[in-house]
Design a protein around this motif. Sequence first.
Motif, PDB file in Angstrom:
ATOM      1  N   HIS A 108      71.921  42.731 -33.000  1.00  0.00           N
ATOM      2  CA  HIS A 108      71.437  41.623 -33.824  1.00  0.00           C
ATOM      3  C   HIS A 108      70.039  41.234 -33.347  1.00  0.00           C
ATOM      4  N   GLY A 109      69.190  40.836 -34.284  1.00  0.00           N
ATOM      5  CA  GLY A 109      67.846  40.419 -33.902  1.00  0.00           C
ATOM      6  C   GLY A 109      67.055  39.922 -35.078  1.00  0.00           C
ATOM      7  N   LYS A 110      65.769  39.788 -34.856  1.00  0.00           N
ATOM      8  CA  LYS A 110      64.851  39.314 -35.889  1.00  0.00           C
ATOM      9  C   LYS A 110      64.322  40.513 -36.655  1.00  0.00           C
ATOM     10  N   TRP A 111      64.290  40.407 -37.974  1.00  0.00           N
ATOM     11  CA  TRP A 111      63.863  41.496 -38.850  1.00  0.00           C
ATOM     12  C   TRP A 111      62.506  42.033 -38.393  1.00  0.00           C
ATOM     13  N   GLY A 112      62.447  43.342 -38.221  1.00  0.00           N
ATOM     14  CA  GLY A 112      61.191  44.007 -37.919  1.00  0.00           C
ATOM     15  C   GLY A 112      60.828  44.140 -36.447  1.00  0.00           C
ATOM     16  N   VAL A 113      61.619  43.569 -35.525  1.00  0.00           N
ATOM     17  CA  VAL A 113      61.277  43.680 -34.105  1.00  0.00           C
ATOM     18  C   VAL A 113      61.745  45.018 -33.541  1.00  0.00           C
ATOM     19  N   GLU A 114      61.071  45.471 -32.505  1.00  0.00           N
ATOM     20  CA  GLU A 114      61.353  46.783 -31.910  1.00  0.00           C
ATOM     21  C   GLU A 114      62.736  46.876 -31.278  1.00  0.00           C
ATOM     22  N   THR A 115      63.274  45.758 -30.790  1.00  0.00           N
ATOM     23  CA  THR A 115      64.575  45.795 -30.114  1.00  0.00           C
ATOM     24  C   THR A 115      65.736  45.988 -31.075  1.00  0.00           C
ATOM     25  N   GLY A 116      65.470  45.952 -32.369  1.00  0.00           N
ATOM     26  CA  GLY A 116      66.497  46.213 -33.373  1.00  0.00           C
ATOM     27  C   GLY A 116      66.941  44.966 -34.108  1.00  0.00           C
ATOM     28  N   TYR A 117      67.595  45.205 -35.227  1.00  0.00           N
ATOM     29  CA  TYR A 117      68.108  44.144 -36.078  1.00  0.00           C
ATOM     30  C   TYR A 117      69.071  44.766 -37.071  1.00  0.00           C
ATOM     31  N   HIS A 118      69.968  43.921 -37.581  1.00  0.00           N
ATOM     32  CA  HIS A 118      70.893  44.363 -38.626  1.00  0.00           C
ATOM     33  C   HIS A 118      70.157  44.384 -39.958  1.00  0.00           C
TER      34      HIS A 118
END
Length: 189
Positions: free
Chosen positions: A111-121
């Motif tokens: 889970h994360g913020k849209w568009g960040v390198e660490t990933g997102y759903h």
Amino acid sequence: MKKISLLAMALVMGLTSCKNVKKDTETTEAEVVENEVAAPKGLTVQLMPKSDSSVSGTVVFTEENGTVSMSATITGLEPGEHAIHIHESSDCSSADGKSAGGHWNPTSEPHGKWGVETGYHKGDIGNFTADENGKGTIEFSTDKWCIGCGDEMKDIIGKGIIVHAGVDDFTTQPTGDAGGRVSCGGIIE
């Protein structure tokens, strides 16, 4: 004899020029077909109150030229920030909205913020602000979604949209600690 030859030559030239006209017409028709643009797709989702709230609203999805845009208007919220996500299922039958499952995450990212390198759903849309009257709006666009294309990694049909009571912190796994589900709508055609 000369008259017949001239008449025959005129007839042959006439037929030849008709064939050329027909070829030009066929080429022109083929060019028109190749330049046709697909009509935009769209659907509207009605958000229904959940968890004893009065939160409702409308979410409009449109797809044009490979990009899906979402425009949501939500009412009945507590003033302040709220999270909104796409969830796994269009099932909004439970009183608490949990029948919609977890966040839509076909790529098994954290889970994360849209568009960040660490990933997102793929369902991690983010936060929006409700005004002092409890009304909030959010707009979002991406080429990572589609409407009814059949691609399991992109197709939002059959998913649900959930509005949460709280704010997505973009860190807590797997939900962003966004709180209860106060509104739900099925994304169906």
